[in-house]
Scaffold this motif. Structure first.
Motif, PDB file in Angstrom:
ATOM      1  N   GLU A  28      -9.977  26.305  -0.574  1.00  0.00           N
ATOM      2  CA  GLU A  28     -10.148  27.762  -0.655  1.00  0.00           C
ATOM      3  C   GLU A  28     -10.933  28.157  -1.902  1.00  0.00           C
ATOM      4  OE1 GLU A  28      -6.684  30.212   1.411  1.00  0.00           O
ATOM      5  OE2 GLU A  28      -5.912  28.842  -0.124  1.00  0.00           O
ATOM      6  N   THR A  29     -10.596  27.556  -3.021  1.00  0.00           N
ATOM      7  CA  THR A  29     -11.261  27.878  -4.286  1.00  0.00           C
ATOM      8  C   THR A  29     -12.759  27.623  -4.197  1.00  0.00           C
ATOM      9  OG1 THR A  29      -9.269  27.345  -5.549  1.00  0.00           O
ATOM     10  CG2 THR A  29     -11.357  27.358  -6.755  1.00  0.00           C
ATOM     11  N   TYR A  30     -13.135  26.491  -3.624  1.00  0.00           N
ATOM     12  CA  TYR A  30     -14.550  26.132  -3.516  1.00  0.00           C
ATOM     13  C   TYR A  30     -15.204  26.675  -2.242  1.00  0.00           C
ATOM     14  CZ  TYR A  30     -14.162  23.164  -7.583  1.00  0.00           C
ATOM     15  OH  TYR A  30     -13.990  22.712  -8.863  1.00  0.00           O
ATOM     16  N   GLN A  31     -14.420  27.396  -1.446  1.00  0.00           N
ATOM     17  CA  GLN A  31     -14.911  28.006  -0.204  1.00  0.00           C
ATOM     18  C   GLN A  31     -15.611  26.981   0.684  1.00  0.00           C
ATOM     19  OE1 GLN A  31     -17.289  31.275  -1.607  1.00  0.00           O
ATOM     20  NE2 GLN A  31     -15.503  32.519  -2.085  1.00  0.00           N
ATOM     21  N   LEU A  32     -15.004  25.807   0.786  1.00  0.00           N
ATOM     22  CA  LEU A  32     -15.568  24.737   1.606  1.00  0.00           C
ATOM     23  C   LEU A  32     -15.212  24.897   3.080  1.00  0.00           C
ATOM     24  CD1 LEU A  32     -14.892  21.786  -0.831  1.00  0.00           C
ATOM     25  CD2 LEU A  32     -17.118  22.739  -0.222  1.00  0.00           C
ATOM     26  N   VAL A  33     -14.122  25.590   3.340  1.00  0.00           N
ATOM     27  CA  VAL A  33     -13.668  25.847   4.701  1.00  0.00           C
ATOM     28  C   VAL A  33     -13.223  27.303   4.769  1.00  0.00           C
ATOM     29  CG1 VAL A  33     -11.939  25.241   6.453  1.00  0.00           C
ATOM     30  CG2 VAL A  33     -12.896  23.459   5.002  1.00  0.00           C
ATOM     31  N   GLU A  34     -13.526  27.951   5.881  1.00  0.00           N
ATOM     32  CA  GLU A  34     -13.119  29.350   6.070  1.00  0.00           C
ATOM     33  C   GLU A  34     -11.705  29.383   6.638  1.00  0.00           C
ATOM     34  OE1 GLU A  34     -14.360  33.229   8.752  1.00  0.00           O
ATOM     35  OE2 GLU A  34     -15.674  31.494   8.689  1.00  0.00           O
ATOM     36  N   PHE A  35     -10.820  30.061   5.933  1.00  0.00           N
ATOM     37  CA  PHE A  35      -9.440  30.202   6.387  1.00  0.00           C
ATOM     38  C   PHE A  35      -9.225  31.598   6.940  1.00  0.00           C
ATOM     39  CE2 PHE A  35      -9.207  26.827   3.259  1.00  0.00           C
ATOM     40  CZ  PHE A  35      -8.383  25.901   3.884  1.00  0.00           C
ATOM     41  N   VAL A  36      -8.352  31.680   7.937  1.00  0.00           N
ATOM     42  CA  VAL A  36      -7.959  32.955   8.529  1.00  0.00           C
ATOM     43  C   VAL A  36      -6.467  33.100   8.283  1.00  0.00           C
ATOM     44  CG1 VAL A  36      -7.757  34.252  10.679  1.00  0.00           C
ATOM     45  CG2 VAL A  36      -9.731  32.757  10.308  1.00  0.00           C
ATOM     46  N   VAL A  37      -6.052  34.271   7.773  1.00  0.00           N
ATOM     47  CA  VAL A  37      -4.637  34.513   7.519  1.00  0.00           C
ATOM     48  C   VAL A  37      -4.114  35.476   8.580  1.00  0.00           C
ATOM     49  CG1 VAL A  37      -2.945  35.405   5.878  1.00  0.00           C
ATOM     50  CG2 VAL A  37      -4.952  34.171   5.042  1.00  0.00           C
ATOM     51  N   LYS A  38      -3.052  35.035   9.264  1.00  0.00           N
ATOM     52  CA  LYS A  38      -2.372  35.858  10.261  1.00  0.00           C
ATOM     53  C   LYS A  38      -0.881  35.745  10.012  1.00  0.00           C
ATOM     54  CE  LYS A  38      -5.513  35.810  14.171  1.00  0.00           C
ATOM     55  NZ  LYS A  38      -5.621  35.562  15.609  1.00  0.00           N
ATOM     56  N   ASP A  39      -0.238  36.872   9.787  1.00  0.00           N
ATOM     57  CA  ASP A  39       1.210  36.882   9.568  1.00  0.00           C
ATOM     58  C   ASP A  39       1.638  35.886   8.495  1.00  0.00           C
ATOM     59  OD1 ASP A  39       1.433  38.771  11.638  1.00  0.00           O
ATOM     60  OD2 ASP A  39       1.596  37.180  13.140  1.00  0.00           O
ATOM     61  N   THR A  40       0.953  35.885   7.386  1.00  0.00           N
ATOM     62  CA  THR A  40       1.204  35.037   6.209  1.00  0.00           C
ATOM     63  C   THR A  40       0.947  33.542   6.437  1.00  0.00           C
ATOM     64  OG1 THR A  40       3.581  34.689   6.557  1.00  0.00           O
ATOM     65  CG2 THR A  40       2.936  36.689   5.327  1.00  0.00           C
ATOM     66  N   ASP A  41       0.530  33.154   7.639  1.00  0.00           N
ATOM     67  CA  ASP A  41       0.170  31.756   7.890  1.00  0.00           C
ATOM     68  C   ASP A  41      -1.346  31.619   7.861  1.00  0.00           C
ATOM     69  OD1 ASP A  41       2.774  30.757   8.198  1.00  0.00           O
ATOM     70  OD2 ASP A  41       2.836  31.392  10.305  1.00  0.00           O
ATOM     71  N   ARG A  42      -1.803  30.459   7.401  1.00  0.00           N
ATOM     72  CA  ARG A  42      -3.244  30.193   7.343  1.00  0.00           C
ATOM     73  C   ARG A  42      -3.669  29.347   8.534  1.00  0.00           C
ATOM     74  NH1 ARG A  42      -3.661  27.920   1.427  1.00  0.00           N
ATOM     75  NH2 ARG A  42      -1.706  27.120   2.150  1.00  0.00           N
ATOM     76  N   TYR A  43      -4.887  29.633   8.994  1.00  0.00           N
ATOM     77  CA  TYR A  43      -5.464  28.918  10.123  1.00  0.00           C
ATOM     78  C   TYR A  43      -6.912  28.575   9.804  1.00  0.00           C
ATOM     79  CZ  TYR A  43      -1.430  30.761  12.629  1.00  0.00           C
ATOM     80  OH  TYR A  43      -0.151  31.066  13.020  1.00  0.00           O
ATOM     81  N   VAL A  44      -7.437  27.607  10.560  1.00  0.00           N
ATOM     82  CA  VAL A  44      -8.830  27.204  10.456  1.00  0.00           C
ATOM     83  C   VAL A  44      -9.404  27.262  11.868  1.00  0.00           C
ATOM     84  CG1 VAL A  44     -10.360  25.261   9.938  1.00  0.00           C
ATOM     85  CG2 VAL A  44      -8.392  25.692   8.487  1.00  0.00           C
ATOM     86  N   TYR A  45     -10.663  27.691  11.973  1.00  0.00           N
ATOM     87  CA  TYR A  45     -11.322  27.666  13.275  1.00  0.00           C
ATOM     88  C   TYR A  45     -11.490  26.222  13.725  1.00  0.00           C
ATOM     89  CZ  TYR A  45     -12.469  32.604  12.813  1.00  0.00           C
ATOM     90  OH  TYR A  45     -12.390  33.969  12.678  1.00  0.00           O
TER      91      TYR A  45
END
Length: 97
Positions: A28-45
């Protein structure tokens, strides 16, 4: 939702690849992967899984730090863009042959 827009839980990825939370925070810090937050859980495409798995191999197998991975990913992205441009130019050129 299209297949490429499907999401996979970061928790599942962490369990499957035996990753720790610090590694995910670094992504996340290096923005190497895009994360999606839904209901406090993180997801990846799902479409980002090959990229994520490549980053995991670079870090854990080749022991490359996040700064190095950031540089490598930037170079790979540029090469892929150049490849697309070359292919477009070849296609345009073939119209005149």
């Amino acid at each position: 939702m299209m297949k490429n827009d499907q999401l996979i839980s970061v928790k599942k990825i962490m369990i499957h690849h035996d990753l720790d939370e610090a590694f995910i925070r670094n992504l996340e810090t290096y923005q190497l992967v895009e994360f999606v937050v839904k209901d406090t859980d993180r997801y990846v495409y799902v479409r980002q899984l090959p990229r994520l798995e490549q980053i995991i191999r670079l870090h854990y197998v080749l022991e490359i730090n996040m700064e190095g991975i950031d540089v490598i990913r930037h170079m790979i992205d540029r090469m892929e863009n150049m490849h697309r441009t070359i292919q477009q130019l070849k296609n345009r050129l073939s119209l005149y042959e």
